[in-house]
Design a protein around this motif. Structure first.
Motif, PDB file in Angstrom:
ATOM      1  N   ALA A 342     -15.836  26.076  40.937  1.00 56.73           N
ATOM      2  CA  ALA A 342     -15.233  24.721  40.315  1.00 56.73           C
ATOM      3  C   ALA A 342     -16.329  23.616  39.845  1.00 56.73           C
ATOM      4  O   ALA A 342     -17.385  23.774  40.623  1.00 56.73           O
ATOM      5  CB  ALA A 342     -14.471  23.993  41.525  1.00 56.73           C
ATOM      6  N   CYS A 343     -16.190  23.002  38.946  1.00 56.40           N
ATOM      7  CA  CYS A 343     -17.089  21.925  38.543  1.00 56.40           C
ATOM      8  C   CYS A 343     -16.955  20.803  39.442  1.00 56.40           C
ATOM      9  O   CYS A 343     -16.454  20.745  40.443  1.00 56.40           O
ATOM     10  CB  CYS A 343     -16.690  21.504  36.970  1.00 56.40           C
ATOM     11  N   SER A 344     -17.802  19.847  39.093  1.00 59.78           N
ATOM     12  CA  SER A 344     -17.935  18.818  39.974  1.00 59.78           C
ATOM     13  C   SER A 344     -16.546  17.942  40.239  1.00 59.78           C
ATOM     14  O   SER A 344     -16.287  17.498  41.381  1.00 59.78           O
ATOM     15  CB  SER A 344     -18.948  17.611  39.497  1.00 59.78           C
ATOM     16  N   GLY A 348     -17.462  13.525  40.832  1.00 63.26           N
ATOM     17  CA  GLY A 348     -18.766  13.472  40.489  1.00 63.26           C
ATOM     18  C   GLY A 348     -18.791  13.310  38.871  1.00 63.26           C
ATOM     19  O   GLY A 348     -19.838  13.219  38.553  1.00 63.26           O
ATOM     20  N   CYS A 349     -17.634  13.364  38.470  1.00 62.84           N
ATOM     21  CA  CYS A 349     -17.567  13.419  36.992  1.00 62.84           C
ATOM     22  C   CYS A 349     -16.398  12.623  36.253  1.00 62.84           C
ATOM     23  O   CYS A 349     -15.481  13.107  36.547  1.00 62.84           O
ATOM     24  CB  CYS A 349     -17.674  14.969  36.287  1.00 62.84           C
ATOM     25  N   ALA A 350     -16.815  11.895  35.336  1.00 61.61           N
ATOM     26  CA  ALA A 350     -15.921  10.761  34.956  1.00 61.61           C
ATOM     27  C   ALA A 350     -14.915  11.498  33.894  1.00 61.61           C
ATOM     28  O   ALA A 350     -13.594  11.073  33.832  1.00 61.61           O
ATOM     29  CB  ALA A 350     -16.373   9.324  34.152  1.00 61.61           C
ATOM     30  N   PHE A 381     -11.940  26.521  38.625  1.00 60.43           N
ATOM     31  CA  PHE A 381     -11.172  25.229  38.210  1.00 60.43           C
ATOM     32  C   PHE A 381     -12.208  24.434  37.448  1.00 60.43           C
ATOM     33  O   PHE A 381     -13.207  24.313  37.832  1.00 60.43           O
ATOM     34  CB  PHE A 381     -11.063  24.551  39.806  1.00 60.43           C
ATOM     35  N   SER A 382     -11.621  24.058  36.498  1.00 58.16           N
ATOM     36  CA  SER A 382     -12.226  23.108  35.310  1.00 58.16           C
ATOM     37  C   SER A 382     -11.641  21.685  35.252  1.00 58.16           C
ATOM     38  O   SER A 382     -10.494  21.724  35.027  1.00 58.16           O
ATOM     39  CB  SER A 382     -12.449  23.744  34.155  1.00 58.16           C
ATOM     40  N   GLY A 383     -12.397  20.649  35.384  1.00 57.22           N
ATOM     41  CA  GLY A 383     -11.897  19.553  35.380  1.00 57.22           C
ATOM     42  C   GLY A 383     -11.480  18.915  33.747  1.00 57.22           C
ATOM     43  O   GLY A 383     -10.848  18.139  33.939  1.00 57.22           O
ATOM     44  N   GLU A 385     -11.939  20.695  29.543  1.00 52.40           N
ATOM     45  CA  GLU A 385     -12.274  21.890  28.571  1.00 52.40           C
ATOM     46  C   GLU A 385     -13.833  22.287  28.575  1.00 52.40           C
ATOM     47  O   GLU A 385     -14.009  23.108  28.117  1.00 52.40           O
ATOM     48  CB  GLU A 385     -11.851  21.266  27.119  1.00 52.40           C
ATOM     49  N   LYS A 386     -14.497  21.275  28.842  1.00 53.26           N
ATOM     50  CA  LYS A 386     -16.120  21.557  28.875  1.00 53.26           C
ATOM     51  C   LYS A 386     -16.488  22.726  29.638  1.00 53.26           C
ATOM     52  O   LYS A 386     -17.369  23.751  29.336  1.00 53.26           O
ATOM     53  CB  LYS A 386     -16.825  20.205  29.256  1.00 53.26           C
ATOM     54  N   SER A 387     -15.977  22.891  30.840  1.00 56.83           N
ATOM     55  CA  SER A 387     -16.056  24.252  31.476  1.00 56.83           C
ATOM     56  C   SER A 387     -17.456  24.388  31.971  1.00 56.83           C
ATOM     57  O   SER A 387     -18.024  25.521  31.816  1.00 56.83           O
ATOM     58  CB  SER A 387     -15.762  25.537  30.668  1.00 56.83           C
ATOM     59  N   CYS A 388     -17.882  23.241  32.704  1.00 49.83           N
ATOM     60  CA  CYS A 388     -19.434  23.270  32.894  1.00 49.83           C
ATOM     61  C   CYS A 388     -19.802  24.365  34.022  1.00 49.83           C
ATOM     62  O   CYS A 388     -20.801  25.015  34.206  1.00 49.83           O
ATOM     63  CB  CYS A 388     -20.013  22.175  33.619  1.00 49.83           C
ATOM     64  N   ALA A 389     -18.842  24.722  34.972  1.00 51.45           N
ATOM     65  CA  ALA A 389     -19.273  25.422  36.151  1.00 51.45           C
ATOM     66  C   ALA A 389     -19.186  26.976  35.713  1.00 51.45           C
ATOM     67  O   ALA A 389     -19.958  27.892  36.350  1.00 51.45           O
ATOM     68  CB  ALA A 389     -18.133  25.180  37.165  1.00 51.45           C
TER      69      ALA A 389
HETATM   70  S1  SF4 Z   1     -15.978  20.693  33.160  1.00 48.11           S
HETATM   71 FE1  SF4 Z   1     -15.673  18.731  32.457  1.00 48.11          FE
HETATM   72  S2  SF4 Z   1     -15.025  17.570  34.291  1.00 48.11           S
HETATM   73 FE2  SF4 Z   1     -16.007  19.197  34.991  1.00 48.11          FE
HETATM   74  S3  SF4 Z   1     -18.113  18.679  35.227  1.00 48.11           S
HETATM   75 FE3  SF4 Z   1     -17.973  19.298  33.357  1.00 48.11          FE
HETATM   76  S4  SF4 Z   1     -17.576  17.575  31.963  1.00 48.11           S
HETATM   77 FE4  SF4 Z   1     -17.059  17.057  34.082  1.00 48.11          FE
END
Ligand code: SF4
Length: 511
Positions: A342-344, A348-350, A381-383, A385-389
């Motif tokens: 999961a990303c933040s 942790g992320c606006a 789980f991604s918050g 579209e950027k899909s950081c995790a």
């Molecule tokens: S995937 Fe999007 S919501 Fe999740 S940490 Fe990265 S920028 Fe923030």
């Protein structure tokens, strides 16, 4: 400690919602017990008493509210944490298989290449002009492969006519897909070619820009062939080009969790599950003791946010497992959290639409009471579209969205499964607008159906899903309302404890 840079590093920390975030590069993910205790100490005295292992096998110390002074930073440098040249500390961690040097099937031990490139970066201040996202990976061709991880440059070991070479892959296209560029390198040429790849890139970008162009963006405008021609011109030897390309890269299968024999006879490594990459400082102290007492004093962080305890003699394996359990750590392949990412999330992320981390843990804890998996299922789980995790496709991806219900909006997800074509970043869309409340029953049904209907125990959930059209999958996992109670930990309690959060019923908009 400086702050405000675009990417967090040990000497370039960044503000986050819960305090300052400091990221410590761990080249190759290999950490010794001394370094582990030093980081645990920082987490205790300056941060939130825990660290997070990232998807590049870095360590992040979060919730830092008191200044880390120069003396502490110098001590970290002295024990090998952080670059001796702080100007390059922002560059992405160098990735390699966490089983480098111990993998029974690897073609070449990639640890010397990681070390050599790290030394090279530190010794060449001009490389401070690289984008913070400039990323390099060495894959030794073993069982635990990292060649599917998204990196700007990947060297992947292959056997050709009995000799080991590295195939060169570059990240290209708007989505950064890995492309085999048809070059085979003898291992001894690897570092020179990597330096040339970096230097030609630097020659084309504005190194003073706040937002530096990424390598793949340059390749999209300059063209891969032109770029490689310039690289060739800067080398004193010809690059060995081949016609046949191997663009098929199969995804990693989380084979590192559990107990595994090493290539060194009589020694084993244990892959330990870290729920969403989190390690409490008390666990770090305990792991450092275990690594010293039973192993060779080191352990390895993985790009899947787990860790490996290595070099354990066979007679101690069971003892180490029970000592890990006393630390609250599990090494079972059936642990559903072993491949949970999961990303933040919105704590942790606006940019996040949902509280991804809490939802991921809550879902896993619910599923643990309902079924036992015999192989990991990668759930991401991604918050947004950027899909950081996780930049690669997973078995199941959940993309956070706001879902309209009768009396307002609630957090929910679009659900994607398996592979899709190149335009389907997360795989194929199975459902839209599933509320968080509906997820437990849906997942229980999906995973139970998969276990019954898969071809064999080696078939991953993604492979299983790929065999069906979306309409068929919807018949296998029919839409239904959920009345299940889902337990959801609060942020401060993650990942050890749980509380119930109230969620509205009804208003489902699943299509
Ligand atoms: S995937 Fe999007 S919501 Fe999740 S940490 Fe990265 S920028 Fe923030």
């Amino acid at each position: 400690m400086l702050s405000g840079a675009t990417c967090p590093g040990l000497f370039y920390s960044t503000p986050a919602e819960d305090g300052i975030l400091s990221r410590i590069r761990i080249p190759g993910g290999i950490l010794n017990s001394l370094q582990c205790r030093a980081i645990a100490d920082i987490a205790d005295h300056h941060g939130g008493g825990y660290v997070d292992v990232t998807n590049r096998a870095n360590i992040q110390v979060r919730e830092i509210h008191t200044k880390i002074n120069a003396q502490v930073l110098k001590h970290l440098q002295d024990i090998g944490l952080g670059s001796t040249n702080t100007a390059v500390d922002h560059i992405r961690n160098i990735m390699t298989s966490p089983t480098a040097g111990i993998d029974p099937q690897e073609l070449i031990d990639t640890r010397p290449f990681v070390q050599a490139w790290d030394n090279y970066i530190a010794a060449h201040p001009v490389l401070s002009g690289l984008s913070a996202k400039f990323s390099v990976c060495f894959d030794g061709g073993g069982i635990v492969s990292v060649r599917d991880r998204l990196n700007d440059i990947t060297f992947a070991a292959v056997l050709v006519d009995g000799s080991v070479y590295f195939r060169l892959y570059l990240s290209v296209g708007t989505k950064g897909a890995l492309s085999d560029v048809g070059i085979l390198l003898p291992p001894e040429q690897c570092l020179q070619v990597l330096a040339a790849l970096a230097n030609v890139y630097l020659a084309h970008i504005d190194t003073t820009s706040k937002r530096k162009q990424r390598l793949r963006e340059l390749l999209n405008t300059l063209g891969c062939e032109n770029y490689l021609q310039e690289v060739q011109q800067s080398l004193r030897f010809p690059l060995f080009c081949i016609q046949e390309c191997q663009n098929q890269i199969t995804p990693a299968k989380y084979q590192h969790i559990g107990i595994h024999p090493q290539r060194q006879q009589g020694l084993f490594y244990i892959g330990v599950v870290l729920p969403l990459g989190r390690l409490e400082s008390a666990q770090m102290w305990g792991l450092a003791d275990l690594a010293e007492k039973y192993g060779n004093g080191t352990f390895r962080l993985t790009p899947w946010q787990n860790l490996l305890l290595t070099d354990i003699p066979q007679q101690w394996v069971v003892d180490v497992q029970s000592k890990l359990a006393l630390l609250g750590l599990d090494s079972s392949v059936t642990n559903i959290k072993s491949a949970l990412v999961a990303c933040s999330g919105n704590k942790g992320c606006a940019a996040s639409a949902t509280d991804t981390k809490r939802h991921a843990l809550a879902l896993a804890e619910y599923l643990e009471t309902r079924l036992t998996l015999d192989r990991p299922v990668n759930i991401h789980f991604s918050g947004c579209e950027k899909s950081c995790a996780q930049h690669t496709k997973s078995d199941i991806t959940l993309l956070g969205v706001n879902v309209e219900v009768d009396n307002g909006t609630v957090e929910g997800y679009h659900v994607y499964v398996g592979d899709g074509d190149n335009n389907q970043k997360f795989g194929r869309e199975l459902y839209q607008y599933v509320t968080f409340e509906e997820l437990p029953a849906l997942f229980e049904q999906m995973l139970k159906t998969y276990e019954i209907q898969r071809r064999n125990s080696d078939e991953s959930f993604g492979e299983f899903a790929n065999r069906y059209a979306i309409a068929q999958l919807k018949q296998l996992f029919p839409s239904q309302n959920s009345n299940s109670q889902i337990q959801c930990p609060t942020t401060s309690e993650m990942p050890m404890k749980s509380t119930v959060i109230p969620l509205p019923l009804s208003g489902q908009k699943r299509t």
